[in-house]
Design an enzyme around this catalytic site. Structure first.
Site, PDB file in Angstrom:
ATOM      1  N   ASN A   1       0.783  -1.232   0.031  1.00 20.28           N
ATOM      2  CA  ASN A   1       0.032   0.011   0.119  1.00 20.28           C
ATOM      3  C   ASN A   1       0.917   1.427  -0.254  1.00 20.28           C
ATOM      4  O   ASN A   1       0.692   2.187   0.871  1.00 20.28           O
ATOM      5  CB  ASN A   1      -0.773  -0.010   1.190  1.00 20.28           C
ATOM      6  CG  ASN A   1      -2.055   0.950   0.987  1.00 20.28           C
ATOM      7  OD1 ASN A   1      -2.335   1.417  -0.089  1.00 20.28           O
ATOM      8  ND2 ASN A   1      -2.841   1.154   1.952  1.00 20.28           N
TER       9      ASN A   1
ATOM     10  N   GLU B   1       1.212  -2.937  -5.268  1.00 24.53           N
ATOM     11  CA  GLU B   1       0.734  -1.473  -4.974  1.00 24.53           C
ATOM     12  C   GLU B   1       1.970  -0.505  -4.555  1.00 24.53           C
ATOM     13  O   GLU B   1       1.902   0.118  -3.297  1.00 24.53           O
ATOM     14  CB  GLU B   1      -0.256  -1.600  -3.834  1.00 24.53           C
ATOM     15  CG  GLU B   1      -1.410  -0.246  -3.938  1.00 24.53           C
ATOM     16  CD  GLU B   1      -2.688  -0.422  -3.198  1.00 24.53           C
ATOM     17  OE1 GLU B   1      -3.549   0.569  -3.327  1.00 24.53           O
ATOM     18  OE2 GLU B   1      -3.186  -1.584  -2.683  1.00 24.53           O
TER      19      GLU B   1
ATOM     20  N   ASP C   1      -1.926  -9.866  -4.628  1.00 26.38           N
ATOM     21  CA  ASP C   1      -3.154  -9.539  -4.057  1.00 26.38           C
ATOM     22  C   ASP C   1      -4.171  -9.698  -5.263  1.00 26.38           C
ATOM     23  O   ASP C   1      -4.287  -8.889  -6.031  1.00 26.38           O
ATOM     24  CB  ASP C   1      -3.146  -7.948  -3.714  1.00 26.38           C
ATOM     25  CG  ASP C   1      -4.407  -7.276  -3.326  1.00 26.38           C
ATOM     26  OD1 ASP C   1      -5.484  -8.200  -3.279  1.00 26.38           O
ATOM     27  OD2 ASP C   1      -4.518  -6.044  -2.887  1.00 26.38           O
TER      28      ASP C   1
ATOM     29  N   ASN D   1      -7.567  -9.601  -4.806  1.00 23.60           N
ATOM     30  CA  ASN D   1      -8.559  -8.790  -4.537  1.00 23.60           C
ATOM     31  C   ASN D   1      -9.786  -9.663  -4.574  1.00 23.60           C
ATOM     32  O   ASN D   1     -10.882  -9.245  -5.131  1.00 23.60           O
ATOM     33  CB  ASN D   1      -8.667  -7.427  -5.548  1.00 23.60           C
ATOM     34  CG  ASN D   1      -8.197  -6.429  -4.787  1.00 23.60           C
ATOM     35  OD1 ASN D   1      -8.363  -5.887  -3.832  1.00 23.60           O
ATOM     36  ND2 ASN D   1      -7.326  -5.543  -5.647  1.00 23.60           N
TER      37      ASN D   1
ATOM     38  N   HIS E   1      -2.427  -4.481   4.423  1.00 20.35           N
ATOM     39  CA  HIS E   1      -2.215  -6.098   4.209  1.00 20.35           C
ATOM     40  C   HIS E   1      -1.083  -6.656   4.880  1.00 20.35           C
ATOM     41  O   HIS E   1      -0.272  -5.818   5.347  1.00 20.35           O
ATOM     42  CB  HIS E   1      -1.818  -6.432   2.676  1.00 20.35           C
ATOM     43  CG  HIS E   1      -2.850  -5.999   1.741  1.00 20.35           C
ATOM     44  ND1 HIS E   1      -3.622  -6.849   0.908  1.00 20.35           N
ATOM     45  CD2 HIS E   1      -3.523  -4.772   1.286  1.00 20.35           C
ATOM     46  CE1 HIS E   1      -4.442  -6.451   0.296  1.00 20.35           C
ATOM     47  NE2 HIS E   1      -4.253  -5.036   0.602  1.00 20.35           N
TER      48      HIS E   1
END
Length: 257
Positions: free
Chosen positions: A10, A36, A152, A154, A249
């Site tokens: 992130n 990310e 990830d 999602n 995360h």
């Protein structure tokens, strides 16, 4: 043994301020897949480009989005891969969705699957990415590669993979179309390595920053390290590193024999 960690940080610059490079150098991992990143390499400190790794340094490889401060993937590696690439699909590569490193006949993929967003606004894009990813993996396995698809996704695959499945019916990440793709993927040659070893509930990799969700373990398991079925016997362990802070995360780790 080969240790592969995957983590949606992130924001790589944000997590650097929270001790990321110290954690990375102490992790012992041979390969670290990052999602990310929200950055281009030229924006990063030397410590993020070549973090310490024992007496040497990790090599790093980056796939960044054209849009500033958005998406992006990367791979840190103790050893130099034979080659590094992306999906060769412009609509996904323009968002830095994939960074893949190849070691002999092993392909390690760092992937940041799109978020389908509220109301399924980007669901078509998400499903197109999922379709392209399956085809990408199929091409690699057809060429004799074993794959580790880190990232990830999602997607919370099943009710066990999120704290409040009933309340999240119809929400991004738990849409029927997304779960159906995971059903398809894991029924057509690929294994969710974590669930191969652990069938327990309350095992999550993402928690909302709101309402003290992490403290209460109200989370989702949306980060995976899937491997081709014929490779699962080489996987010794697959675990969630829930105690590692710094992002919404947590990292996950795969150990290959």
């Amino acid at each position: 043994m080969l240790s592969i960690i995957s983590w949606n940080v992130n924001g790589i610059r944000a997590v650097e301020k929270k001790g990321f490079t110290d954690w990375l150098s102490a992790s012992g991992a041979d390969i670290i897949c990052i999602q990310e990143t929200k950055a281009h390499p030229e924006q990063l400190s030397p410590a993020l480009i070549s973090p310490p790794c024992g007496d040497a340094a990790y090599r790093s490889y980056w796939s960044s989005a054209k849009k500033p401060g958005y998406s992006g993937t990367a791979i840190y590696s103790k050893t130099e891969p034979d080659r590094v690439g992306n999906m060769a699909v412009p609509e996904f590569d323009d968002e830095g969705r994939v960074c893949a490193a190849y070691y002999g006949k092993l392909a390690v993929i760092s992937a940041y699957f799109p978020n389908s967003q509220d109301g399924g606004k980007r669901l078509d894009y998400k499903l197109a990415f999922c379709k392209a990813m399956f085809e990408f993996c199929q091409k690699l396995t057809g060429d004799g590669y074993n794959i580790v698809l880190c990232g990830d996704y999602n997607i919370a695959h099943k009710a066990i993979d999120l704290a409040n499945p009933a309340a999240n019916e119809g929400n991004a990440g738990y849409l029927p179309e997304e779960r159906a793709w995971m059903d398809f993927f894991t029924a057509n040659g690929y294994t969710d390595s974590f669930r191969h070893f652990c069938t327990e509930a309350k095992q999550y990799t993402w928690w909302s920053y709101r309402t003290r969700a992490r403290e209460r373990n109200i989370g989702w398991r949306i980060d995976y390290q899937c491997v081709n079925d014929s490779f699962i016997d080489r996987v010794q362990s697959s675990e969630i590193l829930a105690d590692v802070q710094g992002s919404d995360h947590c990292p996950i780790r795969l150990t290959i024999n």
